[in-house]
Design a protein around this motif. Structure first.
Motif, PDB file in Angstrom:
ATOM      1  N   MET A 114       0.849  -1.114   0.043  1.00 41.07           N
ATOM      2  CA  MET A 114       0.011  -0.113  -0.050  1.00 41.07           C
ATOM      3  C   MET A 114       0.762   1.010   0.004  1.00 41.07           C
ATOM      4  N   LEU A 115       1.589   1.431  -1.135  1.00 45.04           N
ATOM      5  CA  LEU A 115       2.486   2.507  -1.236  1.00 45.04           C
ATOM      6  C   LEU A 115       3.618   2.759  -0.171  1.00 45.04           C
ATOM      7  N   LYS A 116       3.532   1.892   0.763  1.00 39.98           N
ATOM      8  CA  LYS A 116       4.522   1.738   1.955  1.00 39.98           C
ATOM      9  C   LYS A 116       5.527   3.279   1.958  1.00 39.98           C
ATOM     10  N   GLY A 117       6.446   3.156   1.505  1.00 36.66           N
ATOM     11  CA  GLY A 117       7.468   4.470   1.433  1.00 36.66           C
ATOM     12  C   GLY A 117       6.862   5.439   1.069  1.00 36.66           C
ATOM     13  N   LEU A 118       6.212   5.436  -0.023  1.00 34.91           N
ATOM     14  CA  LEU A 118       5.525   6.513  -0.791  1.00 34.91           C
ATOM     15  C   LEU A 118       4.767   7.460   0.235  1.00 34.91           C
ATOM     16  N   LEU A 119       3.934   6.383   1.125  1.00 34.39           N
ATOM     17  CA  LEU A 119       2.850   7.347   2.062  1.00 34.39           C
ATOM     18  C   LEU A 119       3.328   7.623   3.278  1.00 34.39           C
ATOM     19  N   ARG A 120       4.707   7.875   3.387  1.00 31.60           N
ATOM     20  CA  ARG A 120       5.350   8.495   4.805  1.00 31.60           C
ATOM     21  C   ARG A 120       5.088  10.005   4.436  1.00 31.60           C
ATOM     22  N   LEU A 121       3.993  10.454   4.367  1.00 29.99           N
ATOM     23  CA  LEU A 121       3.759  11.874   3.927  1.00 29.99           C
ATOM     24  C   LEU A 121       4.140  12.910   4.698  1.00 29.99           C
ATOM     25  N   ALA A 122       4.269  12.473   6.098  1.00 31.11           N
ATOM     26  CA  ALA A 122       4.653  13.477   7.013  1.00 31.11           C
ATOM     27  C   ALA A 122       6.146  13.204   7.244  1.00 31.11           C
ATOM     28  N   PRO A 123       7.030  13.665   6.470  1.00 29.73           N
ATOM     29  CA  PRO A 123       8.485  13.012   6.667  1.00 29.73           C
ATOM     30  C   PRO A 123       9.207  13.780   7.748  1.00 29.73           C
ATOM     31  N   TYR A 124       8.827  13.547   9.217  1.00 30.58           N
ATOM     32  CA  TYR A 124       9.580  14.347   9.916  1.00 30.58           C
ATOM     33  C   TYR A 124      10.253  13.029  11.120  1.00 30.58           C
ATOM     34  N   ALA A 125      10.647  11.832  10.640  1.00 32.07           N
ATOM     35  CA  ALA A 125      11.340  10.830  11.627  1.00 32.07           C
ATOM     36  C   ALA A 125      12.530  11.371  11.790  1.00 32.07           C
ATOM     37  N   ALA A 126      13.157  10.807  12.886  1.00 31.59           N
ATOM     38  CA  ALA A 126      14.343  11.102  13.252  1.00 31.59           C
ATOM     39  C   ALA A 126      15.374  11.316  12.305  1.00 31.59           C
ATOM     40  N   ALA A 127      15.410  10.495  11.294  1.00 35.61           N
ATOM     41  CA  ALA A 127      16.350  10.562  10.417  1.00 35.61           C
ATOM     42  C   ALA A 127      16.507  11.628   9.510  1.00 35.61           C
ATOM     43  N   LEU A 128      15.243  12.505   9.413  1.00 35.96           N
ATOM     44  CA  LEU A 128      15.087  13.776   8.983  1.00 35.96           C
ATOM     45  C   LEU A 128      15.853  14.847   9.316  1.00 35.96           C
ATOM     46  N   SER A 148      -9.983  15.529  -0.504  1.00 31.88           N
ATOM     47  CA  SER A 148      -9.614  14.071  -0.549  1.00 31.88           C
ATOM     48  C   SER A 148      -9.531  13.686  -1.911  1.00 31.88           C
ATOM     49  N   PHE A 149      -8.548  12.725  -1.970  1.00 31.18           N
ATOM     50  CA  PHE A 149      -7.995  12.136  -3.135  1.00 31.18           C
ATOM     51  C   PHE A 149      -7.897  10.562  -3.188  1.00 31.18           C
ATOM     52  N   PHE A 150      -7.434   9.893  -4.285  1.00 30.21           N
ATOM     53  CA  PHE A 150      -7.276   8.492  -4.235  1.00 30.21           C
ATOM     54  C   PHE A 150      -5.878   8.347  -4.707  1.00 30.21           C
ATOM     55  N   SER A 151      -5.283   7.018  -4.302  1.00 35.16           N
ATOM     56  CA  SER A 151      -4.152   6.567  -4.718  1.00 35.16           C
ATOM     57  C   SER A 151      -4.677   5.190  -5.589  1.00 35.16           C
ATOM     58  N   ILE A 152      -3.873   4.637  -6.523  1.00 29.08           N
ATOM     59  CA  ILE A 152      -3.972   3.589  -7.320  1.00 29.08           C
ATOM     60  C   ILE A 152      -3.206   2.422  -6.598  1.00 29.08           C
ATOM     61  N   GLU A 153      -4.059   1.400  -6.350  1.00 26.39           N
ATOM     62  CA  GLU A 153      -3.374   0.269  -5.695  1.00 26.39           C
ATOM     63  C   GLU A 153      -3.144  -0.913  -6.646  1.00 26.39           C
ATOM     64  N   SER A 154      -3.498  -1.030  -7.698  1.00 24.19           N
ATOM     65  CA  SER A 154      -3.324  -1.891  -8.469  1.00 24.19           C
ATOM     66  C   SER A 154      -3.648  -1.948 -10.039  1.00 24.19           C
ATOM     67  N   GLY A 155      -2.933  -2.620 -10.816  1.00 18.95           N
ATOM     68  CA  GLY A 155      -3.139  -2.608 -12.448  1.00 18.95           C
ATOM     69  C   GLY A 155      -2.068  -2.070 -13.086  1.00 18.95           C
ATOM     70  N   TYR A 156      -1.114  -1.589 -12.217  1.00 20.96           N
ATOM     71  CA  TYR A 156      -0.063  -0.683 -13.239  1.00 20.96           C
ATOM     72  C   TYR A 156       1.438  -1.530 -12.688  1.00 20.96           C
ATOM     73  N   PRO A 157       2.428  -1.569 -13.743  1.00 21.62           N
ATOM     74  CA  PRO A 157       3.883  -1.913 -13.118  1.00 21.62           C
ATOM     75  C   PRO A 157       4.286  -1.129 -11.998  1.00 21.62           C
ATOM     76  N   LYS A 158       4.829  -1.608 -11.053  1.00 29.24           N
ATOM     77  CA  LYS A 158       5.191  -1.016  -9.723  1.00 29.24           C
ATOM     78  C   LYS A 158       5.867   0.430 -10.027  1.00 29.24           C
ATOM     79  N   GLN A 159       6.987   0.616 -11.023  1.00 26.50           N
ATOM     80  CA  GLN A 159       7.518   1.947 -11.212  1.00 26.50           C
ATOM     81  C   GLN A 159       6.441   3.078 -11.840  1.00 26.50           C
ATOM     82  N   ASN A 164       0.032  10.587 -18.535  1.00 26.38           N
ATOM     83  CA  ASN A 164       0.351   9.732 -19.469  1.00 26.38           C
ATOM     84  C   ASN A 164       1.096   8.845 -18.339  1.00 26.38           C
ATOM     85  N   VAL A 165       0.709   7.503 -18.379  1.00 20.95           N
ATOM     86  CA  VAL A 165       1.247   6.261 -17.581  1.00 20.95           C
ATOM     87  C   VAL A 165       2.459   6.036 -17.448  1.00 20.95           C
ATOM     88  N   HIS A 166       3.030   5.959 -18.892  1.00 19.44           N
ATOM     89  CA  HIS A 166       4.451   5.721 -18.989  1.00 19.44           C
ATOM     90  C   HIS A 166       5.446   6.791 -18.750  1.00 19.44           C
TER      91      HIS A 166
END
Length: 382
Positions: A1-15, A178-189, A261-263
């Protein structure tokens, strides 16, 4: 589920290993500190000393409060809020003295309550590899908004399926955007690149919401709906409908479609898929205005043939009817892909805004394919 992409509040200690100074190119400077004991973020532009402008938000609430005033010697006198509607109510004030790396002084409300203010030049946590590309541009482009977004998180909503693709909806709770993300149907990249665009747009809309609230004050309103309109192996298309009252003479509403354009993850231009009206590759000498005029004429001709009843010219003197034969309403338009064809929405003057967004104004793909653009995209039959 987007994993790293959805760390949308990027303020972890490493930052916090890297920092940048919060100063925009146009003279705005950003400070962090406290009003009383409450953390705040402040933006000030003191380049014009007799007309200092700014804003600030409490980190807990994120809602802007406007600032205005003047700088004399090293003393900054500011008023919080404004009397834009002529009510002439007493306003809170700030009196600040310049320090080596910021400002310090006192806030006072109309009842005489006083609280200390301490501000230092803001240090921005550096973006990381998991930060959305749009958010990664903000430390340089808009450090104040970058700091606001650090404190905002998306709330997952419903899961959906549209044209065979799984969608995950997200909402930013304060703005209700509100917005959506796409979870299936396309190559990962490709899927990640698409979602970076979609979720980046979500955050742009959140910033626009706060700008509207600041401009409109207590009476401001903004509401929005987002709907996918077409998904395929080559195309992601959706429409954003926004209504707003940001303190102007009248509320307004408008569409802002996204066609990707998906590509490549880049926006598709209409001439990429539909080359008519001076937009063909051999018409490079045609001016942009002439291209619009020729396209409007061509479009009216096609719609008159496809939808003769809807395109019937109103009787002379009938100002309440919608005249879709008027070239001017097709000189600017919204467009997006649908399962049946390309939708084009005309743009009428405000007094006829009810004529916008007719349901019927779709160019079938069978017609679109007769005038292909330079970008090869697979379109449905029809």
């Amino acid at each position: 589920m987007l994993k790293g992409l959805l760390r949308l509040a990027p303020y972890a200690a490493a930052l916090f290993s890297l920092f940048s100074t919060a100063q925009a190119d146009d003279g705005r400077r950003v400070f962090t500190g406290t009003l009383g004991k409450t953390p705040i973020v402040v933006e000030l532009n003191t380049q014009q000393q007799d007309e200092v402008t700014g804003r600030y938000f409490y980190e807990k609430y994120h809602r802007d409060l406007p600032l205005s005033g003047a700088l004399q010697d090293s003393t900054l006198m500011l008023v919080e809020g404004n009397n834009r509607y002529g009510d002439d109510k007493p306003l809170s004030t700030l009196k600040l003295k310049s320090t080596a790396n910021g400002w310090q002084g006192e806030w006072q409300n109309p009842k005489g309550k006083k609280l200390p203010v301490q501000l230092v030049e803001a240090k921005l946590p550096a973006p990381t590899a998991s930060t959305l590309p749009f958010i990664a541009t903000l430390p340089k482009d808009d450090p104040y908004e970058y700091l606001r977004l650090q404190g905002l998180k998306l709330k997952p909503g419903k899961k959906d399926n549209f044209m065979g693709y799984d969608l995950q909806w997200w909402m930013e709770p304060e703005s209700k955007i509100s917005f959506f993300s796409i979870e299936s149907g396309y190559p990962k990249q490709e899927q990640q690149r698409i979602n970076e665009q979609l979720l980046g747009r979500l955050w742009k809309e959140v910033i626009s919401y706060h700008a509207c609230m600041l401009q409109g004050g207590e009476n401001a309103e903004q509401w929005q709906s987002v709907a996918p309109t077409f998904l395929s192996s080559d195309i992601v298309s959706l429409n954003i409908n926004t209504g707003y009252d940001c303190g102007g003479a009248h509320p307004d509403v408008g569409n802002s479609p996204i066609n990707l354009n998906v590509h490549t993850g880049e926006a598709i231009k209409l001439e990429d898929v539909l080359a008519v009206g001076g937009r063909e590759g051999n018409s490079t000498g045609t001016s942009e205005g002439k291209q619009r005029e020729e396209f409007a004429q061509w479009l009216i001709k096609q719609f008159t043939s496809l939808y003769p009843d809807e395109m019937k010219k109103p009787a002379e003197g009938d100002e309440d009817s919608c005249d879709y034969t008027d070239e001017n309403v097709w000189s600017v338009f919204d467009w997006y892909f649908t399962a049946k064809g390309i939708y084009l929405g005309p743009y009428f003057p405000r007094v006829q805004r009810g004529c916008d967004e007719p349901e019927w104004s779709i160019l079938p793909y069978s017609l679109v394919k007769q005038h292909p653009g330079a970008v090869q995209l697979q379109l449905p039959q029809g």
